[in-house]
Design a protein around this motif. Structure first.
Motif, PDB file in Angstrom:
ATOM      1  N   PRO A   1       8.140 -28.286 -22.274  1.00  0.00           N
ATOM      2  CA  PRO A   1       8.763 -28.622 -20.986  1.00  0.00           C
ATOM      3  C   PRO A   1       7.745 -28.573 -19.843  1.00  0.00           C
ATOM      4  CG  PRO A   1      10.042 -26.977 -22.178  1.00  0.00           C
ATOM      5  CD  PRO A   1       8.734 -27.113 -22.881  1.00  0.00           C
ATOM      6  N   LEU A   2       7.911 -29.464 -18.886  1.00  0.00           N
ATOM      7  CA  LEU A   2       7.062 -29.428 -17.698  1.00  0.00           C
ATOM      8  C   LEU A   2       7.378 -28.182 -16.875  1.00  0.00           C
ATOM      9  CD1 LEU A   2       7.266 -33.174 -16.585  1.00  0.00           C
ATOM     10  CD2 LEU A   2       5.407 -32.055 -17.836  1.00  0.00           C
ATOM     11  N   TRP A   3       6.329 -27.607 -16.275  1.00  0.00           N
ATOM     12  CA  TRP A   3       6.522 -26.382 -15.516  1.00  0.00           C
ATOM     13  C   TRP A   3       7.033 -26.690 -14.114  1.00  0.00           C
ATOM     14  CZ3 TRP A   3       6.803 -21.496 -16.949  1.00  0.00           C
ATOM     15  CH2 TRP A   3       6.315 -21.156 -18.210  1.00  0.00           C
ATOM     16  N   ASN A   4       8.200 -26.187 -13.847  1.00  0.00           N
ATOM     17  CA  ASN A   4       8.793 -26.264 -12.519  1.00  0.00           C
ATOM     18  C   ASN A   4       9.433 -24.916 -12.257  1.00  0.00           C
ATOM     19  OD1 ASN A   4      11.100 -26.596 -10.578  1.00  0.00           O
ATOM     20  ND2 ASN A   4      10.273 -28.680 -10.461  1.00  0.00           N
ATOM     21  N   LEU A   5       8.852 -24.152 -11.331  1.00  0.00           N
ATOM     22  CA  LEU A   5       9.275 -22.772 -11.138  1.00  0.00           C
ATOM     23  C   LEU A   5      10.758 -22.675 -10.812  1.00  0.00           C
ATOM     24  CD1 LEU A   5       8.528 -19.804 -11.030  1.00  0.00           C
ATOM     25  CD2 LEU A   5       7.911 -20.115  -8.613  1.00  0.00           C
ATOM     26  N   ARG A   6      11.245 -23.573  -9.983  1.00  0.00           N
ATOM     27  CA  ARG A   6      12.659 -23.511  -9.600  1.00  0.00           C
ATOM     28  C   ARG A   6      13.556 -23.733 -10.813  1.00  0.00           C
ATOM     29  NH1 ARG A   6      15.679 -27.416  -5.118  1.00  0.00           N
ATOM     30  NH2 ARG A   6      17.737 -26.424  -5.284  1.00  0.00           N
ATOM     31  N   ASP A   7      13.241 -24.751 -11.609  1.00  0.00           N
ATOM     32  CA  ASP A   7      14.049 -25.016 -12.797  1.00  0.00           C
ATOM     33  C   ASP A   7      13.926 -23.879 -13.813  1.00  0.00           C
ATOM     34  OD1 ASP A   7      14.886 -27.379 -11.718  1.00  0.00           O
ATOM     35  OD2 ASP A   7      13.425 -28.618 -12.806  1.00  0.00           O
ATOM     36  N   PHE A   8      12.720 -23.295 -13.914  1.00  0.00           N
ATOM     37  CA  PHE A   8      12.506 -22.188 -14.845  1.00  0.00           C
ATOM     38  C   PHE A   8      13.395 -21.002 -14.494  1.00  0.00           C
ATOM     39  CE2 PHE A   8      10.152 -18.323 -16.104  1.00  0.00           C
ATOM     40  CZ  PHE A   8      10.025 -18.551 -17.474  1.00  0.00           C
ATOM     41  N   VAL A   9      13.448 -20.658 -13.208  1.00  0.00           N
ATOM     42  CA  VAL A   9      14.271 -19.530 -12.758  1.00  0.00           C
ATOM     43  C   VAL A   9      15.750 -19.843 -12.911  1.00  0.00           C
ATOM     44  CG1 VAL A   9      14.894 -18.110 -10.774  1.00  0.00           C
ATOM     45  CG2 VAL A   9      12.488 -18.658 -11.205  1.00  0.00           C
ATOM     46  N   ARG A  10      16.151 -21.053 -12.532  1.00  0.00           N
ATOM     47  CA  ARG A  10      17.555 -21.430 -12.634  1.00  0.00           C
ATOM     48  C   ARG A  10      18.030 -21.456 -14.079  1.00  0.00           C
ATOM     49  NH1 ARG A  10      18.572 -26.795  -9.227  1.00  0.00           N
ATOM     50  NH2 ARG A  10      20.653 -26.423 -10.098  1.00  0.00           N
ATOM     51  N   GLY A  11      17.103 -21.631 -15.019  1.00  0.00           N
ATOM     52  CA  GLY A  11      17.484 -21.688 -16.427  1.00  0.00           C
ATOM     53  C   GLY A  11      18.064 -20.394 -16.958  1.00  0.00           C
ATOM     54  N   PHE A  12      17.817 -19.281 -16.276  1.00  0.00           N
ATOM     55  CA  PHE A  12      18.354 -18.004 -16.745  1.00  0.00           C
ATOM     56  C   PHE A  12      19.844 -17.849 -16.437  1.00  0.00           C
ATOM     57  CE2 PHE A  12      13.812 -17.201 -16.378  1.00  0.00           C
ATOM     58  CZ  PHE A  12      13.551 -16.625 -17.611  1.00  0.00           C
ATOM     59  N   TRP A  13      20.379 -18.712 -15.600  1.00  0.00           N
ATOM     60  CA  TRP A  13      21.816 -18.713 -15.347  1.00  0.00           C
ATOM     61  C   TRP A  13      22.462 -19.722 -16.288  1.00  0.00           C
ATOM     62  CZ3 TRP A  13      25.915 -16.365 -13.873  1.00  0.00           C
ATOM     63  CH2 TRP A  13      27.086 -17.068 -13.611  1.00  0.00           C
ATOM     64  N   VAL A  14      23.287 -19.234 -17.190  1.00  0.00           N
ATOM     65  CA  VAL A  14      24.002 -20.097 -18.122  1.00  0.00           C
ATOM     66  C   VAL A  14      25.426 -20.236 -17.602  1.00  0.00           C
ATOM     67  CG1 VAL A  14      24.728 -20.448 -20.502  1.00  0.00           C
ATOM     68  CG2 VAL A  14      22.556 -19.281 -20.016  1.00  0.00           C
ATOM     69  N   SER A  15      25.786 -21.400 -17.162  1.00  0.00           N
ATOM     70  CA  SER A  15      27.065 -21.619 -16.506  1.00  0.00           C
ATOM     71  C   SER A  15      28.237 -21.335 -17.436  1.00  0.00           C
ATOM     72  CB  SER A  15      27.152 -23.068 -16.020  1.00  0.00           C
ATOM     73  OG  SER A  15      28.467 -23.369 -15.586  1.00  0.00           O
ATOM     74  N   PRO A  16      29.120 -20.401 -17.062  1.00  0.00           N
ATOM     75  CA  PRO A  16      30.315 -20.161 -17.891  1.00  0.00           C
ATOM     76  C   PRO A  16      31.218 -21.383 -17.981  1.00  0.00           C
ATOM     77  CG  PRO A  16      29.952 -18.352 -16.347  1.00  0.00           C
ATOM     78  CD  PRO A  16      29.029 -19.458 -15.939  1.00  0.00           C
ATOM     79  N   ARG A  17      31.184 -22.222 -16.967  1.00  0.00           N
ATOM     80  CA  ARG A  17      32.027 -23.425 -17.001  1.00  0.00           C
ATOM     81  C   ARG A  17      31.504 -24.417 -18.033  1.00  0.00           C
ATOM     82  NH1 ARG A  17      33.663 -26.173 -11.420  1.00  0.00           N
ATOM     83  NH2 ARG A  17      34.800 -24.186 -11.381  1.00  0.00           N
ATOM     84  N   ARG A  18      30.193 -24.604 -18.085  1.00  0.00           N
ATOM     85  CA  ARG A  18      29.614 -25.557 -19.033  1.00  0.00           C
ATOM     86  C   ARG A  18      29.509 -24.971 -20.435  1.00  0.00           C
ATOM     87  NH1 ARG A  18      24.071 -27.743 -17.135  1.00  0.00           N
ATOM     88  NH2 ARG A  18      24.385 -28.922 -19.067  1.00  0.00           N
ATOM     89  N   HIS A  19      29.333 -23.662 -20.529  1.00  0.00           N
ATOM     90  CA  HIS A  19      29.148 -23.021 -21.831  1.00  0.00           C
ATOM     91  C   HIS A  19      30.083 -21.817 -21.943  1.00  0.00           C
ATOM     92  CE1 HIS A  19      25.582 -25.529 -22.335  1.00  0.00           C
ATOM     93  NE2 HIS A  19      25.181 -25.127 -21.139  1.00  0.00           N
ATOM     94  N   PRO A  20      31.384 -22.049 -21.999  1.00  0.00           N
ATOM     95  CA  PRO A  20      32.343 -20.929 -21.987  1.00  0.00           C
ATOM     96  C   PRO A  20      32.209 -20.006 -23.196  1.00  0.00           C
ATOM     97  CG  PRO A  20      33.444 -23.003 -22.490  1.00  0.00           C
ATOM     98  CD  PRO A  20      32.070 -23.360 -22.054  1.00  0.00           C
ATOM     99  N   ASP A  21      31.885 -20.556 -24.364  1.00  0.00           N
ATOM    100  CA  ASP A  21      31.761 -19.697 -25.542  1.00  0.00           C
ATOM    101  C   ASP A  21      30.603 -18.712 -25.402  1.00  0.00           C
ATOM    102  OD1 ASP A  21      33.927 -20.907 -26.651  1.00  0.00           O
ATOM    103  OD2 ASP A  21      32.849 -21.971 -28.225  1.00  0.00           O
ATOM    104  N   PHE A  22      29.514 -19.165 -24.820  1.00  0.00           N
ATOM    105  CA  PHE A  22      28.382 -18.280 -24.569  1.00  0.00           C
ATOM    106  C   PHE A  22      28.789 -17.172 -23.594  1.00  0.00           C
ATOM    107  CE2 PHE A  22      24.607 -16.931 -22.254  1.00  0.00           C
ATOM    108  CZ  PHE A  22      23.675 -16.741 -23.266  1.00  0.00           C
ATOM    109  N   ALA A  23      29.531 -17.533 -22.561  1.00  0.00           N
ATOM    110  CA  ALA A  23      29.966 -16.544 -21.570  1.00  0.00           C
ATOM    111  C   ALA A  23      30.890 -15.510 -22.196  1.00  0.00           C
ATOM    112  CB  ALA A  23      30.677 -17.250 -20.413  1.00  0.00           C
ATOM    113  N   TRP A  24      31.825 -15.954 -23.028  1.00  0.00           N
ATOM    114  CA  TRP A  24      32.720 -15.000 -23.690  1.00  0.00           C
ATOM    115  C   TRP A  24      31.954 -14.101 -24.661  1.00  0.00           C
ATOM    116  CZ3 TRP A  24      36.949 -13.768 -21.536  1.00  0.00           C
ATOM    117  CH2 TRP A  24      37.744 -14.695 -20.880  1.00  0.00           C
TER     118      TRP A  24
END
Length: 423
Positions: free
Chosen positions: A220-243
């Motif tokens: 992946p290309l290095w983009n600090l903002r995208d890298f940091v935002r990647g640690f938030w896994v959206s419960p709406r988009r990935h509900p099974d992961f959140a549960w």
């Protein structure tokens, strides 16, 4: 050396090693090597936590040993919460010809051992903090990479039994780390022996890891903002992961409440003559039943190709163990509770780990996302002592403590039914 076979999935091109779904079972030799490396990691964590740091705090600051021990371990826990997902994300992006995970396992083992050697000569609180925070960072880098090798290389139908061996490595590593730290004689010798154990137990894995390199073209290309935002896994988009995250947090909170305050429970509620020896006996009993149950039920889960029913049963059993401690504050009750808690948590460790690997959002970020899952293991160990102390002193004593632990375990088991993508 056997090369793993893969099939394509939505994370990458068909058959692409490293990102595709593994289909070929891993052999017993690979499982043994990963288990040994896990033993090294957990020995590196718990030899200091359970024995050496407390002894060292007493030597460095005898008048404030409790405060120093709490300061050092608390700062180390804060580092671990950040380090595990961070280094997991970095390993996801690694394109070494040796594989994505091997460089971090090797670096984590060497830096972790060096940090333990720094602790061996630490003669001030500042050096203790530096050494332990460095050890936590390095060992978490190693642990994040090792954990990710399971979804990288192990097919879904084998992850229960492999998860069982991962749990065995954790349990035996804790016991072994305490044993090494205790039997070597002295704080300095204990740290040196623990550092040696981390390196030696990791070598077999490093020599034959089966780790698959990620093509440089897919880094992946290095983009600090995208890298940091990647640690938030959206419960709406990935509900099974959140549960999965929430249920793991709740069950681990219940287990932490049930185990971290055993010394005071034996001293105050049970009236045990030697609470220190009592805690050791209960810990050994607990560990024996974890080891006895985890691989067997993990394998059973694989054969039935079902996860949730085992996780639900495990949560109910651990809740029953906590209620036993609440209702029967006797030595016999404590022994029964330790046996039942060991069985329930052993089943949970193996099968829930397998379940978590099946709800990861993307193959390209397996280590990062498992690192986020691992935060659900670490946070309860931070909160449980404070919540437990509050319950004991202000909300009904040990009965309320263990009832709360039971509620957390049962709630965690019930909510796993909200996960839809895993049977």
């Amino acid at each position: 050396m056997t090369t793993p076979r893969f099939v394509g999935n939505d994370a990458g091109p068909s058959g692409l090693p490293g990102l595709a779904e593994p289909v070929e079972r891993v052999g017993g030799g690979w499982v043994a090597r990963v288990t040994l490396a896990g033993l090294g990691v957990w020995a590196g964590f718990f030899g200091p936590i359970q024995v050496l740091l407390a002894q060292q705090a007493e030597l460095v600051a005898p008048g404030d040993k409790e405060f120093v021990f709490g300061l050092v371990t608390g700062l180390g826990s804060a580092v671990s919460v950040v380090a595990n997902p961070l280094f997991g994300a970095l390993s996801d992006r690694t394109t070494s010809r040796f594989g994505r995970r091997v460089p971090w396992v090797l670096g984590g083992a060497l830096v972790g051992a060096a940090a333990l050697l720094v602790l061996a000569v630490a003669d001030s609180v500042a050096v203790m903090v530096l050494g332990w925070c460095l050890a936590q960072a390095a060992l978490n880098a190693m642990y994040a990479a090792l954990t990710a090798t399971v979804p990288d290389l192990v097919p879904v139908r084998q992850r229960g039994v492999v998860g069982g061996w991962v749990a065995v490595s954790q349990t035996l590593g804790i016991v072994g780390g305490v044993g090494v730290a205790t039997l070597t004689g002295g704080v300095r010798a204990g740290y040196v022996a623990t550092a040696a154990a981390v390196v030696v137990l990791t070598l077999p894995y490093l020599l034959r890891s089966l780790d698959v390199p990620l093509p440089a073209s897919l880094r992946p290309l290095w983009n600090l903002r995208d890298f940091v935002r990647g640690f938030w896994v959206s419960p709406r988009r990935h509900p099974d992961f959140a549960w999965a995250w929430l249920t793991r947090f709740l069950v681990n909170l219940g287990n932490s409440l049930g185990t971290l305050l055993l010394y005071f429970y034996l001293d105050d509620a049970v009236g045990h003559d030697d609470p220190e020896a009592g805690v050791f006996v209960l810990t050994v009993v607990y560990a024996v039943f974890i080891v006895a149950s985890t691989v067997v039920f993990g394998q059973w889960s694989d054969r039935l190709r079902r996860r949730k029913v085992f996780v639900i049963a495990a949560g109910l059993v651990t809740g029953a163990a906590a209620l036993t401690l609440a209702l029967f504050p006797t030595w016999t009750g404590a022994l029964v509770g330790a046996c039942v808690l060991g069985v329930g948590y052993g089943v949970y460790l193996s099968v829930d780990f397998a379940l978590c690997t099946e709800v990861l959002p993307a193959a390209a970020s397996r280590a990062r996302d498992l690192g986020v899952i691992n935060v659900a293991n670490a946070l309860p160990q931070v909160f449980a002592p404070f919540l437990g102390a509050l319950l004991i002193t202000s909300a009904g004593g040990y009965v309320s403590l263990y009832v709360t632990a039971a509620v957390a375990c049962v709630l965690g088991s019930v909510l796993v039914t909200r996960i839809k993508s895993v049977a």
